[in-house]
Design an enzyme around this catalytic site. Structure first.
Site, PDB file in Angstrom:
ATOM      1  N   ALA A  29       0.829  -1.209   0.000  1.00  0.00           N
ATOM      2  CA  ALA A  29       0.000   0.000   0.000  1.00  0.00           C
ATOM      3  C   ALA A  29       0.864   1.261   0.000  1.00  0.00           C
ATOM      4  O   ALA A  29       1.930   1.279  -0.614  1.00  0.00           O
ATOM      5  CB  ALA A  29      -0.971  -0.042   1.175  1.00  0.00           C
ATOM      6  N   SER A  30       0.436   2.288   0.712  1.00  0.00           N
ATOM      7  CA  SER A  30       1.123   3.580   0.625  1.00  0.00           C
ATOM      8  C   SER A  30       2.484   3.607   1.310  1.00  0.00           C
ATOM      9  O   SER A  30       3.204   4.596   1.201  1.00  0.00           O
ATOM     10  CB  SER A  30       0.233   4.683   1.201  1.00  0.00           C
ATOM     11  OG  SER A  30      -0.895   4.882   0.385  1.00  0.00           O
ATOM     12  N   THR A  31       2.859   2.536   2.034  1.00  0.00           N
ATOM     13  CA  THR A  31       4.214   2.501   2.593  1.00  0.00           C
ATOM     14  C   THR A  31       5.256   2.432   1.482  1.00  0.00           C
ATOM     15  O   THR A  31       6.441   2.670   1.730  1.00  0.00           O
ATOM     16  CB  THR A  31       4.405   1.292   3.529  1.00  0.00           C
ATOM     17  OG1 THR A  31       4.281   0.071   2.790  1.00  0.00           O
ATOM     18  CG2 THR A  31       3.384   1.317   4.659  1.00  0.00           C
TER      19      THR A  31
END
Length: 589
Positions: free
Chosen positions: A291-293
Site C-alpha cells: 500500500a502507501s508505505t
C-alpha cells in the site's frame, strides 16, 4: 592342522578384528541443548528436567499384560501406546529403553515409583526437555523443537542423533540446529552375544550445545504482541545500524511447548483448523499489498530515473485516468488535493501523484529500483521458510498469465497494490534501509554464539550500500516522512508531541477492488473484507535506533499501527516499559 594354522596364525589379524567388532560397540549419549537468550540475558528457550516412563522390552511383560498393569496406575493415552508399539517394531536392541510416556506429573511419578518393584522392565528416567517460558508471543521467531522423524534423520548425522529426543523444527531452533545440538558423547562398551552391555571400556562425555544470544528484546516482543490486541497481524522491529531483529511478531501465535514431546492429535487438529491460522508465520510468509508505505520508495525511484523532481508541481484531482475516456483510478480523498509537489505527496499520501508517476516510469525502472531494497527476494539471513513475496515485471506477467504488461498494471503498483505482494520482514527491511540512508543490513536474529559474534559464510550478503545519483535525496525524503507526523495535514499527525523526531508513512491496503461508482463503507462489510492498516516508521529520525513496520489485518484505520509504533518507540528509546513487563527484568541474568 593346516587349516587350523591358516585360521589361527595367518588370518589372525582379520578374525581378531571381527571378533572385537562383535564384542565392542559404540553407544552415543545426546548432549544438553544450548540455550537461547534475548539481548538482555532473558532465557527464551530453556532445558528443564523431567521424568519419563520408559520400558526395556526384553525385561518387560508382554504388551497386553504391561498395558493392563500400567493403566491401573496412571493414564497413558492411546497415542502414547501406539508410539511405543511403533518404536518396539523399529528398535533392534531390546535391551535399550523405549519411552512410553514422555512426561510424568509429580503425582504420576509417585504412583509409578511405589510399584516399580512389581513392574519388570519399567523404569522412570530423568531427562532434559526443551521449555519455552513465554509461550505464543515468541513461537514464530524462536521456533520450537519436536520429535525426530524419518525425514529429519535424512538431514543430520544418524549416529549423532541416536538417542536424541527432539530436533529443531522452526525458527531459530531450526536454523541453528547444528550449533544448539552440540556434540554427542560416545561410550565404547563390551557386549555379550545377545548384544547386552556388560561393561564400559572407554567414555567420551557429550559436549553441550552452544548458547545463542539474539538481538531480540523480550519486553519489546511481548509488548508488540499485546498491542495488536484481538487483531491478526505482524510487527517487525529492526535496528537499522546492524540489521538486528529487535522484535518479530506474528499474531495469533501458539504454545510451542505443545510440540516439544510430540503434540497430540486433538491439539494439532485444533491449531490446524483454527481459521485465524495461528501456525502461519505472518512475519516471514504473510503476503500483503505494501500500500502507501511504498510511496517513499516510489518517490526516490522517480527522482533516480528522472521522472520527478522536488520542485515539479502536479495538480491532484480526485482521480487519475490513463485515457480521457478510460477507467478512473480514484484517490483516497474524493475531492483531490489540488496543487502539490513530491514532498506534499508524501505528507498527504496523494494516490494520484503516484498513479501518474508509475504510468510515466513503467514497470521496469520500478522493479529494478525496488529490488535494491529487498522486495521480491528473501533477505533474512538466519531463518528458513521466508517467502519472496512478488515484485512483478514484464517477464513475470508473460510467464504467469501469457499476457503483456499493461499501463494500468503499473498504475496499481504505484500505490503498492495490484500484483505487488510483500511480507512484513521485507517491508521492515526496506524501512530500515531508508532509515540508514541507503546502508542496508540484511536482517538477522542472532548476535552472538556463546561469547563470540555470529558470522555468516557469505559476508558479501550481510549488507550492501544503495547509492543514489544525488545522495541528498535520502535526507529530503526523511524530512518529508517527518512532516507526515508534524504537518497539520500529515496522515500521521496523531503522533505529534514526542520529544524525539519520528519519520513515518501510513498505509491502507485494499482487500478487494471497488467499482468506479462505489464507495468504501466498512460498516456494511464483513470484517474479513476491511482494509489492512499499515505503518512504517523510525526514530529518532536524525539518528535512528529502531525501525518498525506494523500491520493490522482488516484493521481499517492506519491509526492503529501508528499508535502501536509510537508506543514501541517510547518504550525502547527510553527503556520504559509498562510495569507488567517487569518480570522480564527479573529473569535477566
Amino acid at each position: 592342522m593346516s587349516r587350523l594354522f591358516y585360521l589361527q596364525v595367518v588370518q589372525y589379524d582379520l578374525y581378531q578384528t571381527k571378533a572385537n567388532e562383535n564384542r565392542v560397540m559404540l553407544v552415543t549419549e545426546p548432549p544438553p541443548r544450548g540455550l537461547i537468550y534475548d539481548r538482555n540475558g532473558v532465557v527464551l528457550a530453556d532445558n528443564r528436567p523431567i521424568h519419563s516412563l520408559t520400558v526395556i522390552p526384553e525385561r518387560a511383560a508382554s504388551l497386553p499384560e504391561l498395558k493392563e498393569r500400567l493403566d491401573k496406575l496412571i493414564d497413558i493415552s492411546d497415542e502414547d501406546w501406539r508410539n511405543y508399539e511403533r518404536k518396539l517394531k523399529e528398535y533392534r536392541r531390546p535391551y535399550q529403553s523405549i519411552t512410553l510416556k514422555p512426561q510424568l506429573t509429580d503425582k504420576e511419578w509417585s504412583k509409578v515409583s511405589v510399584d516399580l518393584y512389581k513392574l519388570d522392565g519399567v523404569q522412570v528416567e530423568a531427562q532434559l526437555t526443551r521449555y519455552y517460558p513465554y509461550g505464543e508471543a515468541f513461537a514464530h521467531a524462536v521456533g520450537y523443537v519436536g520429535r525426530i522423524t524419518a525425514a529429519d534423520l535424512e538431514r543430520v548425522d544418524r549416529m549423532a542423533y541416536q538417542g536424541a529426543l527432539f530436533i529443531g523444527k522452526t525458527g531459530v531452533e531450526n536454523y541453528y540446529e547444528s550449533t544448539l545440538f552440540g556434540k554427542p558423547g560416545i561410550s565404547k562398551v563390551e557386549v555379550n552375544a545377545r548384544g547386552r552391555i556388560m561393561s564400559e571400556i572407554e567414555r567420551q562425555n557429550p559436549e553441550p550445545g552452544k548458547d545463542l544470544h539474539l538481538y531480540m528484546d523480550a519486553r519489546l516482543q511481548q509488548y508488540a504482541y499485546d498491542l495488536l490486541g484481538d487483531y491478526k497481524g505482524s510487527v517487525v522491529a529492526i535496528d537499522p545500524n546492524n540489521g538486528g531483529v529487535l522484535a518479530m511478531v506474528s499474531k495469533p501465535g501458539f504454545d510451542p511447548n505443545l510440540f516439544v514431546r510430540g503434540i497430540s492429535v486433538d491439539n494439532y487438529a485444533r491449531l490446524r483448523d483454527d481459521k485465524r491460522l495461528p501456525l502461519f508465520n505472518r512475519a516471514l510468509r504473510g503476503g500483503y499489498p505494501p500500500a502507501s508505505t511504498i510511496k517513499p520508495f516510489m518517490g526516490l525511484a522517480g527522482l533516480e530515473h528522472g521522472f520527478s523532481s522536488w520542485t515539479e508541481r502536479y495538480y491532484a484531482r480526485g482521480f487519475y485516468q490513463i485515457n480521457p475516456d478510460g477507467r478512473r483510478y480514484r484517490d483516497w480523498k474524493r475531492g483531490g488535493h489540488g496543487w502539490i509537489d513530491l514532498e506534499r505527496s508524501i505528507i498527504e499520501s496523494v494516490d494520484t501523484y503516484y498513479y501518474q508517476l508509475a504510468h510515466k516510469m513503467g514497470i521496469t525502472p520500478i522493479h529494478n529500483f525496488l529490488s535494491k531494497f529487498g522486495y521480491g527476494s528473501t533477505s533474512i539471513l538466519d531463518l528458513n521458510g521466508a517467502s519472496a513475496g512478488l515484485l512483478p515485471s514484464n517477464e513475470w506477467k508473460k510467464s504467469r498469465y501469457k499476457e503483456p504488461w499493461y499501463p494500468g498494471d503499473s498504475v496499481n503498483v504505484g500505490i503498492g497494490q495490484g500484483f505487488m505482494v510483500a511480507t512484513p520482514i521485507q517491508i521492515a527491511t526496506a524501512n530500515a534501509a531508508l532509515a540508514a540512508r541507503g546502508h542496508m543490513y540484511y536482517p538477522r536474529m542472532v548476535d552472538a554464539v556463546n561469547d563470540q559474534p555470529a558470522t555468516f559464510e557469505d559476508n558479501d550478503g550481510v549488507e550492501h550500500k544503495i547509492t543514489l545519483k544525488d545522495q541528498r535525496n535520502w535526507e529530503r525524503m526523511v524530512k518529508a516522512m517527518e512532516k507526515v507526523i508534524t504537518d497539520d495535514h500529515g496522515t500521521g499527525r496523531r503522533l505529534q508531541g514526542t520529544e524525539y523526531r519520528i519519520a513515518g508513512k501510513t498505509g491502507t491496503g485494499q482487500v478487494f477492488s471497488l467499482q468506479d461508482d462505489e464507495e468504501y463503507d466498512a460498516s456494511n462489510l464483513d470484517k474479513r473484507l476491511h482494509d489492512h492498516a499499515l505503518f512504517i516508521g523510525f526514530a529518532p529520525a536524525e539518528d535512528p535506533k529502531i525501525a518498525v513496520f506494523a500491520i493490522f489485518e482488516n484493521g481499517g484505520s492506519s491509526a492503529k499501527p501508528a499508535d502501536l509504533t509510537k508506543a514501541l518507540f517510547d518504550a525502547y528509546l527510553y527503556d520504559d516499559y509498562p510495569e507488567r513487563y517487569d518480570y522480564f527484568e527479573e529473569q535477566a541474568r
